[in-house]
Write an enzyme that holds these catalytic residues in place. Sequence first.
Site, PDB file in Angstrom:
ATOM      1  N   GLY A  91       0.849  -1.189   0.000  1.00  0.00           N
ATOM      2  CA  GLY A  91       0.000   0.000   0.000  1.00  0.00           C
ATOM      3  C   GLY A  91       0.880   1.232   0.000  1.00  0.00           C
ATOM      4  O   GLY A  91       2.066   1.154   0.347  1.00  0.00           O
ATOM      5  N   GLN A 144       3.160   9.943   1.356  1.00  0.00           N
ATOM      6  CA  GLN A 144       4.456   9.254   1.346  1.00  0.00           C
ATOM      7  C   GLN A 144       5.288   9.591   0.109  1.00  0.00           C
ATOM      8  O   GLN A 144       6.474   9.276   0.072  1.00  0.00           O
ATOM      9  CB  GLN A 144       4.262   7.732   1.442  1.00  0.00           C
ATOM     10  CG  GLN A 144       3.703   7.311   2.801  1.00  0.00           C
ATOM     11  CD  GLN A 144       3.522   5.816   2.889  1.00  0.00           C
ATOM     12  OE1 GLN A 144       2.539   5.273   2.385  1.00  0.00           O
ATOM     13  NE2 GLN A 144       4.474   5.126   3.509  1.00  0.00           N
ATOM     14  N   CYS A 201       5.982  -0.053   7.441  1.00  0.00           N
ATOM     15  CA  CYS A 201       5.593   1.168   6.727  1.00  0.00           C
ATOM     16  C   CYS A 201       6.793   1.634   5.921  1.00  0.00           C
ATOM     17  O   CYS A 201       7.908   1.681   6.448  1.00  0.00           O
ATOM     18  CB  CYS A 201       5.164   2.254   7.713  1.00  0.00           C
ATOM     19  SG  CYS A 201       4.624   3.772   6.887  1.00  0.00           S
ATOM     20  N   LEU A 202       6.565   1.953   4.658  1.00  0.00           N
ATOM     21  CA  LEU A 202       7.678   2.353   3.789  1.00  0.00           C
ATOM     22  C   LEU A 202       8.320   3.657   4.251  1.00  0.00           C
ATOM     23  O   LEU A 202       9.461   3.944   3.872  1.00  0.00           O
ATOM     24  CB  LEU A 202       7.202   2.467   2.331  1.00  0.00           C
ATOM     25  CG  LEU A 202       6.764   1.136   1.693  1.00  0.00           C
ATOM     26  CD1 LEU A 202       6.149   1.381   0.319  1.00  0.00           C
ATOM     27  CD2 LEU A 202       7.930   0.160   1.588  1.00  0.00           C
ATOM     28  N   HIS A 256      -4.355   1.191   7.780  1.00  0.00           N
ATOM     29  CA  HIS A 256      -3.018   1.806   7.756  1.00  0.00           C
ATOM     30  C   HIS A 256      -2.991   2.977   6.770  1.00  0.00           C
ATOM     31  O   HIS A 256      -2.488   4.058   7.089  1.00  0.00           O
ATOM     32  CB  HIS A 256      -1.988   0.732   7.379  1.00  0.00           C
ATOM     33  CG  HIS A 256      -0.569   1.202   7.310  1.00  0.00           C
ATOM     34  ND1 HIS A 256       0.378   0.832   8.234  1.00  0.00           N
ATOM     35  CD2 HIS A 256       0.084   2.000   6.417  1.00  0.00           C
ATOM     36  CE1 HIS A 256       1.541   1.393   7.920  1.00  0.00           C
ATOM     37  NE2 HIS A 256       1.389   2.105   6.803  1.00  0.00           N
ATOM     38  N   GLU A 257      -3.564   2.773   5.572  1.00  0.00           N
ATOM     39  CA  GLU A 257      -3.522   3.828   4.537  1.00  0.00           C
ATOM     40  C   GLU A 257      -4.448   4.987   4.884  1.00  0.00           C
ATOM     41  O   GLU A 257      -4.089   6.143   4.686  1.00  0.00           O
ATOM     42  CB  GLU A 257      -3.865   3.261   3.156  1.00  0.00           C
ATOM     43  CG  GLU A 257      -2.950   2.151   2.655  1.00  0.00           C
ATOM     44  CD  GLU A 257      -1.466   2.443   2.790  1.00  0.00           C
ATOM     45  OE1 GLU A 257      -1.053   3.622   2.787  1.00  0.00           O
ATOM     46  OE2 GLU A 257      -0.698   1.480   2.929  1.00  0.00           O
ATOM     47  N   HIS A 310      -2.793   7.206   7.226  1.00  0.00           N
ATOM     48  CA  HIS A 310      -1.854   8.129   6.561  1.00  0.00           C
ATOM     49  C   HIS A 310      -2.596   9.360   6.041  1.00  0.00           C
ATOM     50  O   HIS A 310      -2.113  10.481   6.172  1.00  0.00           O
ATOM     51  CB  HIS A 310      -1.178   7.445   5.366  1.00  0.00           C
ATOM     52  CG  HIS A 310       0.069   6.680   5.678  1.00  0.00           C
ATOM     53  ND1 HIS A 310       1.194   7.261   6.224  1.00  0.00           N
ATOM     54  CD2 HIS A 310       0.390   5.380   5.482  1.00  0.00           C
ATOM     55  CE1 HIS A 310       2.148   6.333   6.349  1.00  0.00           C
ATOM     56  NE2 HIS A 310       1.687   5.181   5.914  1.00  0.00           N
TER      57      HIS A 310
HETATM   58  O1  GNR Z   1       4.091  -2.483   2.664  1.00  0.00           O
HETATM   59  C1  GNR Z   1       3.388  -2.349   3.647  1.00  0.00           C
HETATM   60  N1  GNR Z   1       3.033  -3.438   4.380  1.00  0.00           N
HETATM   61  C2  GNR Z   1       2.030  -3.416   5.340  1.00  0.00           C
HETATM   62  C3  GNR Z   1       1.904  -4.521   6.172  1.00  0.00           C
HETATM   63  C4  GNR Z   1       0.899  -4.564   7.107  1.00  0.00           C
HETATM   64  C5  GNR Z   1       0.015  -3.518   7.227  1.00  0.00           C
HETATM   65  C6  GNR Z   1       0.141  -2.407   6.429  1.00  0.00           C
HETATM   66  C7  GNR Z   1       1.131  -2.363   5.466  1.00  0.00           C
HETATM   67  S1  GNR Z   1       1.247  -0.983   4.428  1.00  0.00           S
HETATM   68  C8  GNR Z   1       2.953  -0.988   4.050  1.00  0.00           C
HETATM   69  C9  GNR Z   1       3.302   0.074   3.025  1.00  0.00           C
HETATM   70  C10 GNR Z   1       3.030   1.454   3.574  1.00  0.00           C
HETATM   71  O2  GNR Z   1       3.812   2.075   4.265  1.00  0.00           O
HETATM   72  N2  GNR Z   1       1.865   1.977   3.312  1.00  0.00           N
HETATM   73  O3  GNR Z   1       1.537   3.183   3.803  1.00  0.00           O
HETATM   74 NI    NI Z   2       2.677   3.333   5.699  1.00  0.00          NI
END
Ligand code: GNR
Ligand code: NI
Length: 169
Positions: free
Chosen positions: A45, A50, A92-93, A134-135, A138
């Site tokens: 995601g 980001q 998270c990236l 998670h997204e 953000h």
């Molecule tokens: O790559 C990602 N893996 C992930 C694993 C578990 C829950 C959420 C994620 S999102 C993350 C990429 C990212 O930072 N998205 O904002």
């Molecule tokens: Ni993230």
Amino acid sequence: MIRKIVKFPDPMLQQPGEPVAEFDAELRQLVADMFETMYASQGIGLAAQQVGVCKRVTVIDLSQAKDPAQKLVIINPEIIFREGKQYEEEGCLSFPEIREKVVRAAKVRIRAQDENGKWFEMDGEDLLARAFQHEIDHLDGMLFIFRMSALKRDLNLRKIRKMQRDGVW
Ligand code: GNR
Ligand code: NI
């Protein structure tokens, strides 16, 4: 085009995104670049903040480019239903090297627009529910480190400070 991924503690990451009003060529280019950037970093995601764009746009692909049917473009989303709890590891990236368990709803339903502005609803559970939450966090300027226990958050903040000192962050 692959865009540069913004890392914590860039203030951009804690700024809520602006709702998208124009579903134009610039938006389609942003979405294409976000998929390319996410795939290049092996993510599932990515949120617009980001890549330094403060808009309510996110892309998700749990298959990591293996199955085109799993590519999701999610614009102006809201969670309209949540149920249950899960406690699983996330990354998270914008926080390379950091992985930690976070409490999330087990199932969610979202309402969002696609890249043409068409509204849709979608259910997700397990990993997909985690990615939605998670997204959407953000897009609200909320980061997973602030969803951890205070103890884990402080340990990870210390780890980040050390990596910054060592020039590897
Ligand atoms: O790559 C990602 N893996 C992930 C694993 C578990 C829950 C959420 C994620 S999102 C993350 C990429 C990212 O930072 N998205 O904002
Ligand atoms: Ni993230």
